[in-house]
Design a protein around this motif. Sequence first.
Motif, PDB file in Angstrom:
ATOM      1  N   UNK A 103      -3.413 -10.455  -4.817  1.00  0.00           N
ATOM      2  CA  UNK A 103      -2.004 -10.184  -4.518  1.00  0.00           C
ATOM      3  C   UNK A 103      -1.191 -11.453  -4.359  1.00  0.00           C
ATOM      4  N   UNK A 104      -1.768 -12.454  -3.726  1.00  0.00           N
ATOM      5  CA  UNK A 104      -1.073 -13.728  -3.566  1.00  0.00           C
ATOM      6  C   UNK A 104      -0.937 -14.452  -4.905  1.00  0.00           C
ATOM      7  N   UNK A 105      -1.979 -14.431  -5.708  1.00  0.00           N
ATOM      8  CA  UNK A 105      -1.976 -15.192  -6.960  1.00  0.00           C
ATOM      9  C   UNK A 105      -1.156 -14.522  -8.062  1.00  0.00           C
ATOM     10  N   UNK A 106      -1.283 -13.200  -8.183  1.00  0.00           N
ATOM     11  CA  UNK A 106      -0.696 -12.503  -9.330  1.00  0.00           C
ATOM     12  C   UNK A 106       0.387 -11.498  -8.963  1.00  0.00           C
ATOM     13  N   UNK A 107       0.645 -11.326  -7.674  1.00  0.00           N
ATOM     14  CA  UNK A 107       1.718 -10.430  -7.250  1.00  0.00           C
ATOM     15  C   UNK A 107       1.229  -9.112  -6.688  1.00  0.00           C
ATOM     16  N   UNK A 108       2.153  -8.392  -6.033  1.00  0.00           N
ATOM     17  CA  UNK A 108       1.802  -7.139  -5.363  1.00  0.00           C
ATOM     18  C   UNK A 108       1.218  -6.067  -6.290  1.00  0.00           C
ATOM     19  N   UNK A 109       1.767  -5.899  -7.474  1.00  0.00           N
ATOM     20  CA  UNK A 109       1.265  -4.836  -8.356  1.00  0.00           C
ATOM     21  C   UNK A 109      -0.168  -5.132  -8.802  1.00  0.00           C
ATOM     22  N   UNK A 110      -0.476  -6.387  -9.071  1.00  0.00           N
ATOM     23  CA  UNK A 110      -1.848  -6.762  -9.431  1.00  0.00           C
ATOM     24  C   UNK A 110      -2.782  -6.516  -8.253  1.00  0.00           C
ATOM     25  N   UNK A 111      -2.331  -6.843  -7.052  1.00  0.00           N
ATOM     26  CA  UNK A 111      -3.132  -6.606  -5.860  1.00  0.00           C
ATOM     27  C   UNK A 111      -3.427  -5.130  -5.660  1.00  0.00           C
ATOM     28  N   UNK A 112      -2.426  -4.282  -5.832  1.00  0.00           N
ATOM     29  CA  UNK A 112      -2.611  -2.836  -5.680  1.00  0.00           C
ATOM     30  C   UNK A 112      -3.556  -2.310  -6.761  1.00  0.00           C
ATOM     31  N   UNK A 113      -3.408  -2.802  -7.984  1.00  0.00           N
ATOM     32  CA  UNK A 113      -4.293  -2.391  -9.073  1.00  0.00           C
ATOM     33  C   UNK A 113      -5.750  -2.709  -8.722  1.00  0.00           C
ATOM     34  N   UNK A 114      -5.998  -3.902  -8.217  1.00  0.00           N
ATOM     35  CA  UNK A 114      -7.361  -4.299  -7.843  1.00  0.00           C
ATOM     36  C   UNK A 114      -7.852  -3.481  -6.651  1.00  0.00           C
ATOM     37  N   UNK A 115      -6.974  -3.150  -5.718  1.00  0.00           N
ATOM     38  CA  UNK A 115      -7.354  -2.273  -4.601  1.00  0.00           C
ATOM     39  C   UNK A 115      -7.880  -0.945  -5.141  1.00  0.00           C
ATOM     40  N   UNK A 117      -7.930   2.934  -0.131  1.00  0.00           N
ATOM     41  CA  UNK A 117      -6.726   2.653  -0.915  1.00  0.00           C
ATOM     42  C   UNK A 117      -5.508   2.547  -0.001  1.00  0.00           C
ATOM     43  N   UNK A 118      -5.378   3.466   0.935  1.00  0.00           N
ATOM     44  CA  UNK A 118      -4.217   3.456   1.839  1.00  0.00           C
ATOM     45  C   UNK A 118      -4.220   2.195   2.706  1.00  0.00           C
ATOM     46  N   UNK A 119      -5.342   1.909   3.348  1.00  0.00           N
ATOM     47  CA  UNK A 119      -5.418   0.767   4.266  1.00  0.00           C
ATOM     48  C   UNK A 119      -5.221  -0.555   3.535  1.00  0.00           C
ATOM     49  N   UNK A 120      -5.985  -0.761   2.482  1.00  0.00           N
ATOM     50  CA  UNK A 120      -5.930  -2.040   1.766  1.00  0.00           C
ATOM     51  C   UNK A 120      -4.597  -2.226   1.050  1.00  0.00           C
ATOM     52  N   UNK A 121      -4.016  -1.139   0.550  1.00  0.00           N
ATOM     53  CA  UNK A 121      -2.704  -1.238  -0.108  1.00  0.00           C
ATOM     54  C   UNK A 121      -1.629  -1.674   0.874  1.00  0.00           C
ATOM     55  N   UNK A 122      -1.664  -1.130   2.087  1.00  0.00           N
ATOM     56  CA  UNK A 122      -0.682  -1.539   3.102  1.00  0.00           C
ATOM     57  C   UNK A 122      -0.804  -3.030   3.398  1.00  0.00           C
ATOM     58  N   UNK A 123      -2.033  -3.491   3.546  1.00  0.00           N
ATOM     59  CA  UNK A 123      -2.289  -4.909   3.822  1.00  0.00           C
ATOM     60  C   UNK A 123      -1.831  -5.794   2.670  1.00  0.00           C
ATOM     61  N   UNK A 124      -2.272  -5.473   1.467  1.00  0.00           N
ATOM     62  CA  UNK A 124      -2.011  -6.314   0.305  1.00  0.00           C
ATOM     63  C   UNK A 124      -0.540  -6.267  -0.114  1.00  0.00           C
TER      64      UNK A 124
END
Length: 184
Positions: free
Chosen positions: A50-62, A86-93
């Motif tokens: 998420x930090x390197x490639x952005x929020x949408x990439x982070x959510x995709x990987x989640x 998915x819910x927990x990690x998505x909120x964080x990322x």
Amino acid sequence: MKSKNLKRLAAMAVLAAVSVALASVVHFPVFPAVAFLEYDPADIPVLICGFAFGPSAGIFVVIVASLIQGLTVSASSGLYGILMHVIASSALVLTSSLIYRKHKTRKGAVAGICFGVLAMAAVMIPANLLITPYFMGCERSLVVDLLPYIILFNLIKAGINGIITFLIYKKISVLLHKLDDEKN
């Protein structure tokens, strides 16, 4: 451009795989009284993404990592485990990476992680109240009784993963961005 996208997708796949591997190797209960609340470092690669490639990439990987983990490492928790992860990690990322995207500084990373930790803990309160009784077939009052453990668990898990991410991100991001910037 296709080569850059392919390299980014490959890096995201590696981060998802590392997330699953970490969850399979490192997991232990935080509170013996509620042993099903297990710490795992699976969110570290996801936060890095998420930090390197952005929020949408982070959510995709989640989502990818949660599905793989839920079908393999944590198969006993089934759809419930996948959904809650998915819910927990998505909120964080999502929270962390949105803030970091606007403020790409050490302070921005700290703020992003702090707000991400709080977001994860906050989101998991209604998620547990609504989803857990349905999947576990238990009374909502039992979940209410467990809320202090659930909140503290999410703060601890996200906090540890956030601190580790903060400590290692810059070194790893150099490698990720080097791949991202390479020419054919």
